[in-house]
Design an enzyme around this catalytic site. Structure first.
Site, PDB file in Angstrom:
ATOM      1  N   SER A 165       0.625  -1.184  -0.260  1.00  0.00           N
ATOM      2  CA  SER A 165       0.576   0.242   0.228  1.00  0.00           C
ATOM      3  C   SER A 165       0.760   1.137   0.351  1.00  0.00           C
ATOM      4  O   SER A 165       0.824   2.405  -0.471  1.00  0.00           O
ATOM      5  CB  SER A 165      -1.060   0.248   1.716  1.00  0.00           C
ATOM      6  OG  SER A 165      -1.628  -0.996   1.400  1.00  0.00           O
ATOM      7  N   GLU A 174      10.688  -5.645  -6.006  1.00  0.00           N
ATOM      8  CA  GLU A 174       9.430  -5.938  -4.613  1.00  0.00           C
ATOM      9  C   GLU A 174       9.265  -7.308  -4.779  1.00  0.00           C
ATOM     10  O   GLU A 174      10.282  -7.899  -5.651  1.00  0.00           O
ATOM     11  CB  GLU A 174       8.069  -6.329  -5.231  1.00  0.00           C
ATOM     12  CG  GLU A 174       6.778  -6.847  -5.318  1.00  0.00           C
ATOM     13  CD  GLU A 174       6.423  -6.675  -3.150  1.00  0.00           C
ATOM     14  OE1 GLU A 174       6.582  -6.071  -2.760  1.00  0.00           O
ATOM     15  OE2 GLU A 174       6.735  -8.156  -2.562  1.00  0.00           O
ATOM     16  N   CYS A 181      -1.807  -5.946   1.963  1.00  0.00           N
ATOM     17  CA  CYS A 181      -4.141  -5.324   1.860  1.00  0.00           C
ATOM     18  C   CYS A 181      -4.008  -6.004   0.678  1.00  0.00           C
ATOM     19  O   CYS A 181      -5.988  -6.650   0.649  1.00  0.00           O
ATOM     20  CB  CYS A 181      -3.762  -4.402   1.920  1.00  0.00           C
ATOM     21  SG  CYS A 181      -5.258  -3.382   1.525  1.00  0.00           S
ATOM     22  N   CYS A 187      -6.815  -7.044   3.526  1.00  0.00           N
ATOM     23  CA  CYS A 187      -8.170  -5.924   3.753  1.00  0.00           C
ATOM     24  C   CYS A 187      -8.953  -6.755   2.636  1.00  0.00           C
ATOM     25  O   CYS A 187     -10.008  -7.267   2.415  1.00  0.00           O
ATOM     26  CB  CYS A 187      -7.695  -4.752   3.139  1.00  0.00           C
ATOM     27  SG  CYS A 187      -6.295  -4.007   3.782  1.00  0.00           S
ATOM     28  N   LYS A 203      -9.858 -10.534   2.533  1.00  0.00           N
ATOM     29  CA  LYS A 203     -11.023 -10.627   4.007  1.00  0.00           C
ATOM     30  C   LYS A 203     -12.428 -10.042   3.831  1.00  0.00           C
ATOM     31  O   LYS A 203     -12.989 -11.144   4.408  1.00  0.00           O
ATOM     32  CB  LYS A 203      -9.854 -10.010   5.154  1.00  0.00           C
ATOM     33  CG  LYS A 203      -9.914  -9.988   6.310  1.00  0.00           C
ATOM     34  CD  LYS A 203     -11.500  -8.413   6.906  1.00  0.00           C
ATOM     35  CE  LYS A 203     -10.916  -7.598   6.402  1.00  0.00           C
ATOM     36  NZ  LYS A 203     -10.059  -6.745   7.681  1.00  0.00           N
ATOM     37  N   TYR A 206      -8.722  -7.107  16.772  1.00  0.00           N
ATOM     38  CA  TYR A 206      -9.168  -7.142  15.157  1.00  0.00           C
ATOM     39  C   TYR A 206      -9.113  -8.483  13.954  1.00  0.00           C
ATOM     40  O   TYR A 206     -10.028  -9.557  13.037  1.00  0.00           O
ATOM     41  CB  TYR A 206      -9.177  -5.949  14.852  1.00  0.00           C
ATOM     42  CG  TYR A 206      -8.266  -5.668  13.012  1.00  0.00           C
ATOM     43  CD1 TYR A 206      -8.637  -5.955  11.771  1.00  0.00           C
ATOM     44  CD2 TYR A 206      -6.810  -5.231  13.661  1.00  0.00           C
ATOM     45  CE1 TYR A 206      -7.664  -5.798  11.096  1.00  0.00           C
ATOM     46  CE2 TYR A 206      -6.218  -4.855  12.752  1.00  0.00           C
ATOM     47  CZ  TYR A 206      -6.292  -5.155  11.387  1.00  0.00           C
ATOM     48  OH  TYR A 206      -5.443  -4.920  10.405  1.00  0.00           O
ATOM     49  N   GLU A 264     -11.939 -10.916  13.278  1.00  0.00           N
ATOM     50  CA  GLU A 264     -12.779 -11.055  11.715  1.00  0.00           C
ATOM     51  C   GLU A 264     -13.270 -12.445  11.666  1.00  0.00           C
ATOM     52  O   GLU A 264     -13.391 -13.135  11.114  1.00  0.00           O
ATOM     53  CB  GLU A 264     -12.045 -10.453  10.754  1.00  0.00           C
ATOM     54  CG  GLU A 264     -12.172  -8.965  11.049  1.00  0.00           C
ATOM     55  CD  GLU A 264     -11.741  -8.194  10.531  1.00  0.00           C
ATOM     56  OE1 GLU A 264     -11.809  -6.502  10.219  1.00  0.00           O
ATOM     57  OE2 GLU A 264     -10.567  -8.359   9.851  1.00  0.00           O
ATOM     58  N   GLU A 302     -30.047   7.025  10.917  1.00  0.00           N
ATOM     59  CA  GLU A 302     -30.451   8.940  10.758  1.00  0.00           C
ATOM     60  C   GLU A 302     -30.537   8.370  12.130  1.00  0.00           C
ATOM     61  O   GLU A 302     -30.662   9.882  13.372  1.00  0.00           O
ATOM     62  CB  GLU A 302     -31.693   8.404  10.736  1.00  0.00           C
ATOM     63  CG  GLU A 302     -33.197   7.070  11.378  1.00  0.00           C
ATOM     64  CD  GLU A 302     -34.430   7.782  10.865  1.00  0.00           C
ATOM     65  OE1 GLU A 302     -34.978   9.186  10.596  1.00  0.00           O
ATOM     66  OE2 GLU A 302     -34.823   7.053  10.374  1.00  0.00           O
TER      67      GLU A 302
HETATM   68  P1  FAD Z   1       2.649  -4.298   3.228  1.00  0.00           P
HETATM   69  O1  FAD Z   1       1.890  -4.105   2.503  1.00  0.00           O
HETATM   70  O2  FAD Z   1       2.688  -5.243   3.648  1.00  0.00           O
HETATM   71  O3  FAD Z   1       3.949  -4.220   1.603  1.00  0.00           O
HETATM   72  C1  FAD Z   1       4.819  -4.581   1.796  1.00  0.00           C
HETATM   73  C2  FAD Z   1       5.709  -5.033   1.077  1.00  0.00           C
HETATM   74  O4  FAD Z   1       7.505  -5.446   0.834  1.00  0.00           O
HETATM   75  C3  FAD Z   1       5.393  -6.359   0.571  1.00  0.00           C
HETATM   76  O5  FAD Z   1       4.930  -6.998  -0.578  1.00  0.00           O
HETATM   77  C4  FAD Z   1       6.663  -7.494   0.776  1.00  0.00           C
HETATM   78  O6  FAD Z   1       6.673  -8.178   0.198  1.00  0.00           O
HETATM   79  C5  FAD Z   1       7.401  -6.265   0.322  1.00  0.00           C
HETATM   80  N1  FAD Z   1       8.866  -6.787   1.181  1.00  0.00           N
HETATM   81  C6  FAD Z   1       9.615  -6.626   1.878  1.00  0.00           C
HETATM   82  N2  FAD Z   1      10.115  -6.656   2.262  1.00  0.00           N
HETATM   83  C7  FAD Z   1      11.178  -6.845   0.961  1.00  0.00           C
HETATM   84  C8  FAD Z   1      12.991  -6.064   0.598  1.00  0.00           C
HETATM   85  N3  FAD Z   1      13.378  -6.843   1.497  1.00  0.00           N
HETATM   86  N4  FAD Z   1      12.666  -6.479  -0.458  1.00  0.00           N
HETATM   87  C9  FAD Z   1      11.401  -6.136  -1.714  1.00  0.00           C
HETATM   88  N5  FAD Z   1      10.092  -5.873  -1.228  1.00  0.00           N
HETATM   89  C10 FAD Z   1      10.323  -6.101   0.097  1.00  0.00           C
HETATM   90  N6  FAD Z   1      -5.832  -2.669   6.837  1.00  0.00           N
HETATM   91  C11 FAD Z   1      -7.201  -1.743   6.954  1.00  0.00           C
HETATM   92  O7  FAD Z   1      -6.873  -0.520   6.682  1.00  0.00           O
HETATM   93  N7  FAD Z   1      -8.052  -2.512   7.011  1.00  0.00           N
HETATM   94  C12 FAD Z   1      -8.668  -3.822   6.471  1.00  0.00           C
HETATM   95  O8  FAD Z   1      -9.710  -4.276   6.455  1.00  0.00           O
HETATM   96  C13 FAD Z   1      -7.165  -4.555   7.128  1.00  0.00           C
HETATM   97  N8  FAD Z   1      -7.727  -5.792   7.357  1.00  0.00           N
HETATM   98  C14 FAD Z   1      -5.908  -6.678   7.427  1.00  0.00           C
HETATM   99  C15 FAD Z   1      -6.266  -7.886   7.599  1.00  0.00           C
HETATM  100  C16 FAD Z   1      -5.422  -8.806   7.753  1.00  0.00           C
HETATM  101  C17 FAD Z   1      -5.692 -10.553   7.312  1.00  0.00           C
HETATM  102  C18 FAD Z   1      -4.285  -8.051   7.517  1.00  0.00           C
HETATM  103  C19 FAD Z   1      -2.885  -9.488   8.034  1.00  0.00           C
HETATM  104  C20 FAD Z   1      -3.984  -6.707   7.661  1.00  0.00           C
HETATM  105  C21 FAD Z   1      -5.306  -6.099   7.512  1.00  0.00           C
HETATM  106  N9  FAD Z   1      -5.405  -4.576   7.347  1.00  0.00           N
HETATM  107  C22 FAD Z   1      -5.723  -3.831   6.871  1.00  0.00           C
HETATM  108  C23 FAD Z   1      -3.053  -3.827   7.043  1.00  0.00           C
HETATM  109  C24 FAD Z   1      -2.723  -3.234   5.996  1.00  0.00           C
HETATM  110  O9  FAD Z   1      -3.066  -4.570   4.920  1.00  0.00           O
HETATM  111  C25 FAD Z   1      -1.527  -3.227   6.343  1.00  0.00           C
HETATM  112  O10 FAD Z   1      -1.705  -1.974   7.744  1.00  0.00           O
HETATM  113  C26 FAD Z   1      -0.802  -2.440   4.873  1.00  0.00           C
HETATM  114  O11 FAD Z   1      -0.839  -3.741   4.281  1.00  0.00           O
HETATM  115  C27 FAD Z   1       0.022  -2.135   5.128  1.00  0.00           C
HETATM  116  O12 FAD Z   1       1.343  -1.270   4.184  1.00  0.00           O
HETATM  117  P2  FAD Z   1       2.751  -1.268   3.806  1.00  0.00           P
HETATM  118  O13 FAD Z   1       3.319  -0.492   3.072  1.00  0.00           O
HETATM  119  O14 FAD Z   1       2.993  -0.832   5.288  1.00  0.00           O
HETATM  120  O15 FAD Z   1       2.970  -2.787   3.751  1.00  0.00           O
END
Ligand code: FAD
Length: 462
Positions: free
Chosen positions: A15, A35, A43, A48, A51, A178, A182, A441
């Site tokens: 994200s 990546e 996400c 998200c 789920k 959460y 869920e 409402e």
């Molecule tokens: P991420 O989305 O985790 O992305 C990190 C990326 O970095 C990954 O693709 C990984 O492969 C890559 N990476 C890691 N290390 C390296 C490396 N050394 N070299 C290259 N690539 C690397 N949030 C909400 O707002 N609403 C929800 O309903 C919700 N539900 C969730 C349900 C679950 C089960 C989980 C686990 C999380 C949920 N979240 C939700 C939280 C949300 O998914 C995270 O807050 C969000 O994805 C964080 O984004 P980010 O960019 O920090 O990390």
């Protein structure tokens, strides 16, 4: 001046990373993104989106039941075809992965595949490739962590919950946050017998106490069993099942065990310590208000820092940082009153302060609370109820907390979160005309404070 290969290199295509890369490119910067896995991060692939899709699938269990109350004659014995749901979810996620890839490619972003590691403050290594950047953004997210208990290899994290071979007949969920709630709720509706084991005294610590109690009552009525003040001593495998022994000696037989007790930031193997990037005691990357780490050219956003772990927060952090590096520098990150939802059945959504936090911050707090059976359920026959609650700072009349447990709570609260950010007063809520007949409402018709009868409504124009 030193020439770098790119202006900014983003580690992580989740994200925060994707948003940062796209914005930086939009500002005209030369951008690369690394990546190691599927594009879109947690996400899209294991959070998200899948789920919420499963939460929709689960909601049909109730919908079939409710439809008969409205006269629908449905064939009995509706059955979920689990492989179909898994297949359709996987296809949608694959489509989203492609959308992300396409967005990056058409945005002029150089995408590198593999695991990135910092070699120095401006150099990132991916396999045998090396790339230099003026700025490096670490957006590597977090991963589920498992407690150090005997048998931990027999326990799953949320990542595995989307591709189980079948819906388990008996699911044991460890955790009260959460994600635990869920999955407990989703799998219960899909037909599993669910027991939730939590070391705390109730679900969802940090949420408003009325919300927590109300949800627990609804989940209990749905047939989910709880063990509070309980920890898992050991998990064993026996004849294809899991035997979970709790600290009080109780042994619970389950077909699957989900552990959702916490997540840790992905900082291992990134070379952060070698380069001098400081971590917090919990292993997250330490950043200042502008997402700068202890190394001036290295920044971090999202779940890898120790703030709020939600997708819209990672997106906003990335937006603020890219504006600072390449734009006007006028954006600020504000963590106050972040609205959030929990996709249990029923949903929870909340914005602003819980009653307890409001009472700790303000001298006089008025509470407006209403629980009712939504119109739909007068015919559906289901006993499920809705909770709505407003928390008001009596001295300023500002609404400082809006909470709901009920159908589509997230859809309802998003709009109220805007009103709260705009500083809406209780009097302005009261002077807003409701949309009838809706559950929402109720938020503009709650006139009598439930806990502060001396509340004075100030006059408001219109
Ligand atoms: P991420 O989305 O985790 O992305 C990190 C990326 O970095 C990954 O693709 C990984 O492969 C890559 N990476 C890691 N290390 C390296 C490396 N050394 N070299 C290259 N690539 C690397 N949030 C909400 O707002 N609403 C929800 O309903 C919700 N539900 C969730 C349900 C679950 C089960 C989980 C686990 C999380 C949920 N979240 C939700 C939280 C949300 O998914 C995270 O807050 C969000 O994805 C964080 O984004 P980010 O960019 O920090 O990390």
């Amino acid at each position: 001046m030193q020439a770098f290969d790119v202006d900014i290199l983003v580690i992580g295509g989740g994200s925060g990373g994707v948003r940062a890369a796209r914005l930086a490119a939009g500002y005209g910067a030369r951008v690369a993104l690394v990546e190691q896995g599927a594009m879109g991060g947690t996400c899209v692939n294991a959070g998200c989106i899948p789920k919420k899709l499963y939460s929709y699938a689960a909601s049909y269990a109730h919908a079939f039941e409710e439809a008969t109350g409205f006269g629908w004659a449905l064939p009995t014995g509706q059955r979920l075809d689990w492989p179909t749901l898994k297949h359709r979810r996987a296809a949608e996620i694959a489509r989203l992965n492609e959308v992300y890839e396409h967005m990056l490619a058409t945005g002029g972003i150089q995408v590198l595949r593999g695991r990135a590691r910092l070699a120095d403050a401006h150099t990132v290594v991916i396999g045998n490739q090396q790339i230099t950047a003026e700025h490096v953004l670490v957006a590597t997210g977090g991963s589920a962590s498992l407690p150090d208990i005997p048998g931990r290899e027999l326990v799953m994290t949320s990542d595995a919950m989307f591709d189980l071979p079948q819906v388990p007949r008996r699911l044991l969920v460890i955790g009260g946050g959460y994600i635990a709630c869920e999955f407990a709720s989703i799998y219960r509706a899909l037909g599993a017998e669910v027991i939730l084991v939590h070391r705390g005294t109730g679900l969802l610590s940090g949420f408003d106490h009325d919300v927590r109690e109300f949800l627990q009552g609804e989940m209990d009525a749905d047939g989910i069993e709880f063990r509070f003040n309980a920890t898992v001593r050991e998990v064993q495998a026996e004849a294809g099942h899991r035997i979970v022994t709790l600290n009080d000696g109780e042994r619970i037989v389950a077909d699957a065990v989900l552990c959702a007790t916490g997540r840790r930031p992905n900082t291992n193997g990134l070379g952060l310590e070698d380069v001098g990037v400081a971590l917090t005691p919990d292993g997250a990357i330490a950043v200042d208000a502008w997402f700068r780490t202890s190394v001036p050219s290295v920044y971090a956003v999202g779940d890898v820092i120790d703030r709020v772990q939600l997708t819209p927060v990672a997106l906003r952090e990335a937006t603020v940082l890219m504006d600072r590096l390449f734009g006007s520098g006028t954006f600020r990150m504000d963590y106050a009153a972040i609205p959030t939802a929990v996709f249990t059945h029923p949903n929870i959504a909340t914005a602003g302060l819980s009653e307890a936090k409001a009472r700790a911050r303000f001298k006089r707090v008025a509470i407006y609370r209403s629980t009712f059976r939504a119109l739909k359920h007068t015919l559906s026959g289901r006993a499920t109820r809705t909770l709505m609650k407003l928390v008001v700072d009596s001295d300023t009349d500002r609404v400082v907390g809006v909470h709901m447990v009920g159908e589509e709570a997230g859809e309802v609260i998003q709009g109220f979160a805007v009103a709260m950010r705009a500083g809406a007063s209780k009097a302005q809520f009261d002077s807003t005309i409701g949309i009838h007949p809706t559950a929402a409402e109720e938020f503009v018709t709650m006139r009598t404070a439930t806990t502060m009868p001396d509340y004075d409504v100030p006059a408001v124009a219109g």
